[in-house]
Design an enzyme around this catalytic site. Sequence first.
Site, PDB file in Angstrom:
ATOM      1  CG  ASN A 431      -1.673   1.329   1.359  1.00 25.13           C
ATOM      2  OD1 ASN A 431      -2.660   1.551   0.672  1.00 25.13           O
ATOM      3  ND2 ASN A 431      -1.198   2.238   2.217  1.00 25.13           N
ATOM      4  CD  GLU A 432      -1.555   5.478   0.336  1.00 26.83           C
ATOM      5  OE1 GLU A 432      -0.986   5.884   1.370  1.00 26.83           O
ATOM      6  OE2 GLU A 432      -2.691   5.849  -0.003  1.00 26.83           O
ATOM      7  CB  SER A 433       5.707   1.169  -0.773  1.00 25.82           C
ATOM      8  OG  SER A 433       5.376   0.728   0.524  1.00 25.82           O
ATOM      9  CB  SER A 487      -2.810  -0.438  -4.123  1.00 30.56           C
ATOM     10  OG  SER A 487      -4.014   0.281  -4.220  1.00 30.56           O
ATOM     11  CG  HIS A 504      -4.754   4.943  -3.050  1.00 33.64           C
ATOM     12  ND1 HIS A 504      -3.970   4.498  -1.995  1.00 33.64           N
ATOM     13  CD2 HIS A 504      -5.203   3.822  -3.661  1.00 33.64           C
ATOM     14  CE1 HIS A 504      -3.952   3.169  -1.991  1.00 33.64           C
ATOM     15  NE2 HIS A 504      -4.691   2.743  -2.995  1.00 33.64           N
TER      16      HIS A 504
END
Length: 821
Positions: A431-433, A487, A504
Amino acid sequence: MCKKWLFFLFWSIGLTAQVVEKDLRNLSWTVHQLGKNEKLKATVPGTIHTDLFANQRIPDPFLQSNENEVQWIEHEDWVYETEFELTKSELQNAHIELVFEGLDTFASVFLNGQSLLDADNMFRTWRVEIKPFAKAQNHLKIQFKSAVQQTNALAQKIPYQLPDDNRVFARKAPYQFGWDWGPRLVTCGIWKPVKLQFWNDVRIQQVFHEQVAVTPEKAEIKVKVALESTVSTTLDFLINNQKHRVAVEKGTTQLDFPLTITKPKLWWCNGLGAPHLYTLSVILQQQGKHIEQRELKIGIRTLELVQETDAQGKSFYFKLNGKPVFIKGSNVIPPDSFVPRVTEAQWVALVENARLSHQNMLRVWGGGVYADDAFYTACDEKGILVWQDFMFACAMYPGDEAFLKSVEQEVEDQVKRLQNHPSLALWCGNNESDEGWHNWGWQKKYNYTTQDAAQIWNDYEQLFHQRIPNTLKRLLPSNENRYWPSSPSIGWGRKESLSQGDSHYWGVWWGKEPFEKYKEKVGRFMSEYGFQAMPSLQTLRYLSDGEPLSLTSKAVRHHQKHPTGYATIDEYMQRDFWLPADVEKYQYVSQLLQARGMKIAIEAHRLAKPYCMGSLYWQLNDCWPVTSWSSIDYLGQWKASHYQVKESFAPVFLAVTQNETGISIHGHTDTLEENTGILTVRLIDFSGIELWRASKECVLDDEKSTALMPIPFTTLPEFEKEKTVLYLEFTSNHKKTVAYHYFVKPKELRLEKPTINVKIVGETLLEVSTNTLAKNVFLQATDHSFGDNFFDVIPGIPRIIKTDRPTDTVKIISLFDTFPQ
């Protein structure tokens, strides 16, 4: 000796060849702080925080600001101990394995003083042969080292600091270290079941299945059995009562057995059809003796992630059984900061609440934990697809071989546990890395050299673009290997994020952009967006623990983890609503505000179908009582936004777009049913007088959103926008879908004080009526639940509300009560 123990003992004596397990959870466990002598009673599975609380050594970390009082725990080492007996017949087994399904996190295990293993990954299953050390009376000790001390030491081994902080060196639930909706409670303990497994010549390691081909006439399945044998022997396998005799050699073997299902019933997600499941039974026998049995529930379905270049960019959608599916769902975080105390019923309730609100996918977010088996089973049974993140979030990670090997084993353990679930739709690396590295300014913040930055990114690619996908490729059949590295694929500040991949969008909330921006910022698949609201009054009173409720109370302020959370809510609230000073009214309006944001966002996503094919809001649930982005609070109370989600995700979709010259009615359906019906549109003033009406037969498209009825303002009689509502009904197959449209913002409505009546009209039905428009009617009754709430009522059009049991004694609030008097 408990009954469960007697059961295992019976089988171990009667069938020495059988694979037998003994549960060690219910033994007498103790815990003590390393270096101190006081031993406290412990619970397994459990955590050190819940054990200390149960022994009255710490206050409840969830109440008031008690979180601050328990921070010392994370710096200490803790020792869990127990004793267990083994019978003579149990000791005669060739193999005795000690199995930990989960140790959190840095744990050294000793049996009778002998070191057995050093665990360092919360998400792995740990197995160790104890036959050489086992005896009749046994002492088991697990020493947990401070994760904070361990990660700080590991961080010293590299010449730069990794973002986000040293938590990245531990394969441990990231959210334990604190998040903008959760407390910092870095715990430890035996967080999953622990057991002994006795076996002799042969045992099953794993059973999984591969769907080879599916037609309406038959489904061809390949049943795969991974087998471990210490001898060369002949075995019988009963696969759904079909007998297969197989000669196996010593060692590990994978056996494949064909299985045909005639005229298969397909597994469908919620809203498209029944999630049909078949039972797959595997029985292992040796020389006529029962050795072991496994049973699976499987679904027959085809599932694809479709990414095709088009004129606008690149698609991103799921195709189930050949049908493109508009994904409606949310993001799930762990249901508690202390996961072992979450019951199976609570995991199932998460899924049921998603089903009830017309969701068809849940994303298990990468900053928490892999969910319990009960969660995935419920998703299978209720038709909820699962987007499964691996547990990495908002950070960069080390790339040494030891770390990569640990992750590789973690992936293998989780894939083997979950791969048979038909609900499993996608594996996602993190997530979001990726977004964090490219858009959050980490390079500048941490002052990386060019060489350091190159090494960090190389480690990222090694982990998420090589090790994890290569492990999936090794373990999964090609038609089930759907992997997405990160993501979102592109950050929300870049225009490409709306034309390809998943997005996102945080311009609303983080960027302080108005809710109306949701209409412009629509991507191919919206996997995160959201807005905060306070929890229910019941939850606020719970967290306050007797402290008087106020917006400035220490408890209320402590249970808001975003640094500008209440200021952001205030700013948005003043745009659309009146800002109450009273905490109860503020709590109510904050929920209306969140619901308004979700309505605008979801409508924008569904209006853009098929350009946009997914809408997963942030977030479904909470891990403690808190003001957050959740639509269901910690105590399970639905916020206004969850009722709105239920309406906005309904199978038949109606929406109104408005500009300077008029309005237009749009709609589509997500069902496979006949879509022809009558659309009726009525313009009604707040006193209930109908000013205008139009009806039209419409056919709703299941592939795209279409304009059903354009209405120029010039065709309408003169009306006051502040005192009028547009009421829509679509009737098809005796089913009615209703929608409301207001021409101005809520605070601009000229509401009058309503007289709201509630009466019982059936065993589980209430009728709610009013003399003037009642906006956002909220019903409250002790220990009662309502199938709808925060709803609007027009005079002459009463609302019928389902309830769990009849009552007309309810407390009622409506939007009028928050207006300046």
